[in-house]
Write a protein that holds these residues in place. Structure first.
Motif, mmCIF file in Angstrom:
data_model
loop_
_atom_site.group_PDB
_atom_site.id
_atom_site.type_symbol
_atom_site.label_atom_id
_atom_site.label_comp_id
_atom_site.label_asym_id
_atom_site.label_seq_id
_atom_site.Cartn_x
_atom_site.Cartn_y
_atom_site.Cartn_z
ATOM 1 N N ASP A 9 0.819 -1.208 0.000
ATOM 2 C CA ASP A 9 0.000 0.000 0.000
ATOM 3 C C ASP A 9 0.856 1.262 0.000
ATOM 4 O O ASP A 9 0.457 2.293 -0.533
ATOM 5 N N LEU A 10 2.047 1.176 0.597
ATOM 6 C CA LEU A 10 2.916 2.341 0.702
ATOM 7 C C LEU A 10 3.755 2.564 -0.552
ATOM 8 O O LEU A 10 3.918 3.695 -1.021
ATOM 9 N N PHE A 11 4.316 1.494 -1.107
ATOM 10 C CA PHE A 11 5.331 1.633 -2.146
ATOM 11 C C PHE A 11 4.966 0.993 -3.489
ATOM 12 O O PHE A 11 5.774 0.993 -4.407
ATOM 13 N N GLY A 12 3.776 0.445 -3.584
ATOM 14 C CA GLY A 12 3.359 -0.108 -4.873
ATOM 15 C C GLY A 12 3.338 -1.621 -4.875
ATOM 16 O O GLY A 12 4.191 -2.275 -4.293
ATOM 17 N N LEU B 36 8.422 -10.950 -16.995
ATOM 18 C CA LEU B 36 7.074 -10.666 -17.483
ATOM 19 C C LEU B 36 6.462 -9.480 -16.738
ATOM 20 O O LEU B 36 5.880 -8.572 -17.343
ATOM 21 N N MET B 37 6.591 -9.495 -15.408
ATOM 22 C CA MET B 37 6.013 -8.421 -14.606
ATOM 23 C C MET B 37 6.680 -7.084 -14.902
ATOM 24 O O MET B 37 6.006 -6.051 -15.035
ATOM 25 N N VAL B 38 8.002 -7.085 -15.002
ATOM 26 C CA VAL B 38 8.740 -5.843 -15.270
ATOM 27 C C VAL B 38 8.340 -5.258 -16.619
ATOM 28 O O VAL B 38 8.123 -4.047 -16.763
ATOM 29 N N ALA B 39 8.220 -6.125 -17.635
ATOM 30 C CA ALA B 39 7.906 -5.653 -18.984
ATOM 31 C C ALA B 39 6.446 -5.233 -19.126
ATOM 32 O O ALA B 39 6.120 -4.335 -19.916
ATOM 33 N N ALA B 40 5.564 -5.861 -18.354
ATOM 34 C CA ALA B 40 4.127 -5.663 -18.571
ATOM 35 C C ALA B 40 3.545 -4.492 -17.797
ATOM 36 O O ALA B 40 2.454 -4.019 -18.124
ATOM 37 N N TRP B 41 4.230 -4.037 -16.750
ATOM 38 C CA TRP B 41 3.590 -3.071 -15.856
ATOM 39 C C TRP B 41 4.580 -2.033 -15.367
ATOM 40 O O TRP B 41 5.481 -2.334 -14.604
ATOM 41 N N LYS B 42 4.427 -0.813 -15.838
ATOM 42 C CA LYS B 42 5.161 0.329 -15.293
ATOM 43 C C LYS B 42 4.215 1.027 -14.327
ATOM 44 O O LYS B 42 3.418 1.867 -14.724
ATOM 45 N N GLU B 43 4.320 0.656 -13.063
ATOM 46 C CA GLU B 43 3.334 1.114 -12.091
ATOM 47 C C GLU B 43 3.428 2.615 -11.854
ATOM 48 O O GLU B 43 4.506 3.210 -11.915
#
Length: 481
Positions: free
Chosen positions: A75-78, A185-192
């Motif tokens: 919740d704090l950092f993503g 996969l997570m790094v490439a798919a989501w720039k939070e």
């Protein structure tokens, strides 16, 4: 897709994120069971029978204690950052476990694995709550629950085959070709989004909570030997009493700190939300009964019914397959009916199953046992996805991580405490029945008591489910109407 979680002009690849989460979930679920069948081989090679149980205990301590901590950090950092940290730590621990040269090293490295594992399930379920609208959320929570159950089934079989044909180190190395692609996969798919401000961390809450839970779980882990000693007339260890006292003291300190903290690790106001409070109670007691059943059914099959060890190793498959069925169905029903409408019949069915298990005798057949397990499993399946979805859907996105992780935490610690309490009960009943000449009858009667106490836990869960009220998963289009 929640706009609060994405940066401008950047949409996440939901399909790739879901695949990454499923891969992480497979790792978390398999690792809970794959080690068990490889442990005899590991003990022989590393010469550490006296430390056998600590390979499991340290993993349990680390993963259970960190679940709510990771929820707050998410919740704090993503979500993405915390999930990737936990998955990376889990893979580091797996890599080190494969190179362990002694039982002591293996225990330390399993602790590192557990520290990472605490993030995988709760953060994955939190991300599902962020990525999918309410009308789709239940279906995907059911999918995740089904994948978890199937992976748990495959764990013991994989552990035996891998340790026999490739060597025990590969039960840890096998995590790498699954986990590393999941990270990419997570790094490439989501720039939070960068919307997560760097707010203060409730370190006092983290420390007091961790000390309380670690002390409690250590006391429970050690209490089995203490119960056996006490049953034979020996003095119960004062160290265990001190651990329980320490746990209670730091729990009281934690509650006091949380009432005053600016950014509490576990906001106590969550427990004023009816669906979360009673959902956590239901999850705790259902897990206590469920894991008690899972832990002791193979013992009944092998030592009372006399089936082979191989058959006993696969005896839980009907139960877990029936869990998969109702996990999937429960997930799909959430968008149509209230949580209580799904959970009350489920817990009633599980209670019937445990009641039947509690009535077994030395004359019980394999077919009867399979039938009882199917009934019990059909009751178990719906609770996990429904309770988790209820918790995350009852709060705003800013505290969705801690709400979801609190639900997972209560289920996890409920199972841990349930196994310990029921194991101690089994020891007491076995000692009390020592004058009986037929050991199978003694064990059968002792396990009857275990299953019936598990039934008591499930009845408490049933009452809690009924008290959850009429809350339900409301599609976005219907909100505010």
């Amino acid at each position: 897709m929640s706009k609060e979680l994405t940066a401008p002009n950047q949409q996440p690849n939901v399909k790739s994120i879901t695949i990454s989460l499923l891969m992480g979930l497979i790792l978390a679920s398999i690792d809970q069971t794959i080690v068990s069948t490889a442990m005899p081989t590991i003990v022989k090679q590393l010469d550490g029978m006296s430390l056998y149980s600590w390979v499991f205990t340290v993993y349990m301590l680390a993963s259970t204690t960190t679940i709510p901590v990771y929820g707050k950090l998410a919740d704090l950092f993503g979500r993405r950052n915390v999930y990737l940290f936990g998955l990376s730590l889990f893979l580091l621990g797996s890599f080190l476990c494969g190179f362990a040269g002694s039982m002591s090293q293996l225990i330390v490295f399993r602790g590192i694995q557990g520290l990472g594992a605490g993030a995988l399930m709760p953060i994955a379920f939190t991300i599902v709550g962020d990525l999918y609208p309410p009308e789709s959320r239940g279906k995907f929570m059911g999918l995740f629950g089904a994948v978890f159950s199937i992976s748990s089934i495959l764990g013991p079989a994989l552990g035996g085959m891998i340790s026999e044909h490739l060597g025990w180190t590969w039960i840890f190395f096998i995590n790498l070709p699954i986990g590393i692609p999941a990270i990419f996969l997570m790094v490439a798919a989501w720039k939070e989004s960068k919307r997560y401000a760097r707010r203060s961390i409730d370190w006092a809450g983290v420390v007091t909570f961790s000390i309380s839970i670690v002390s409690l779980l250590l006391a429970l882990a050690l209490s089995g030997d203490s119960t056996q000693s006490a049953a034979h007339g020996d003095f119960v260890s004062p160290f265990i009493v001190a651990l329980f006292s320490l746990s209670a003291l730091f729990l009281a300190l934690f509650i006091r700190i949380e009432t005053k903290a600016k950014e509490p690790m576990l906001p106590l106001h969550l427990f004023k939300i009816r669906v979360i409070a009673f959902g956590n109670i239901a999850g705790f007691f259902m897990s206590a009964g469920m894991f008690g059943a899972i832990a002791f059914i193979p013992l009944f099959a092998q030592d009372v019914m006399g089936v082979s060890p191989t058959y006993a190793g696969y005896i839980l498959i009907p139960l877990m397959l029936s869990v998969v069925v109702t996990t999937t169905i429960g997930g799909r029903l959430m968008s149509k009916v209230s949580y209580r409408t799904i959970l009350v019949p489920s817990m009633a069915l599980m209670a019937i199953g445990l009641g039947l298990l509690g009535g077994m005798t030395v004359d019980t057949t394999s077919l009867q046992l399979v039938l009882y397990m199917i009934i019990t499993g059909l009751g178990m399946g719906a609770l996990y996805p429904v309770v988790g979805t209820a918790a995350q859907s009852a709060v705003e996105p800013g505290i969705r991580g801690v709400a979801t992780s609190s639900s997972q935490f209560f289920r996890s610690i409920g199972g841990t405490i349930g196994v310990s309490v029921l194991g101690n009960l089994l020891t007491e009943r076995m000692v009390a029945g020592g004058s009986e000449t037929d050991s199978r009858v003694v064990l059968s009667h002792s396990l009857n008591s275990v299953f019936l106490v598990g039934l008591g836990f499930v009845i408490i869960a049933l009452i809690a489910c009924f008290l959850m009220g009429n809350a339900r998963l409301v599609p976005k289009a219907n909100k505010g109407k």
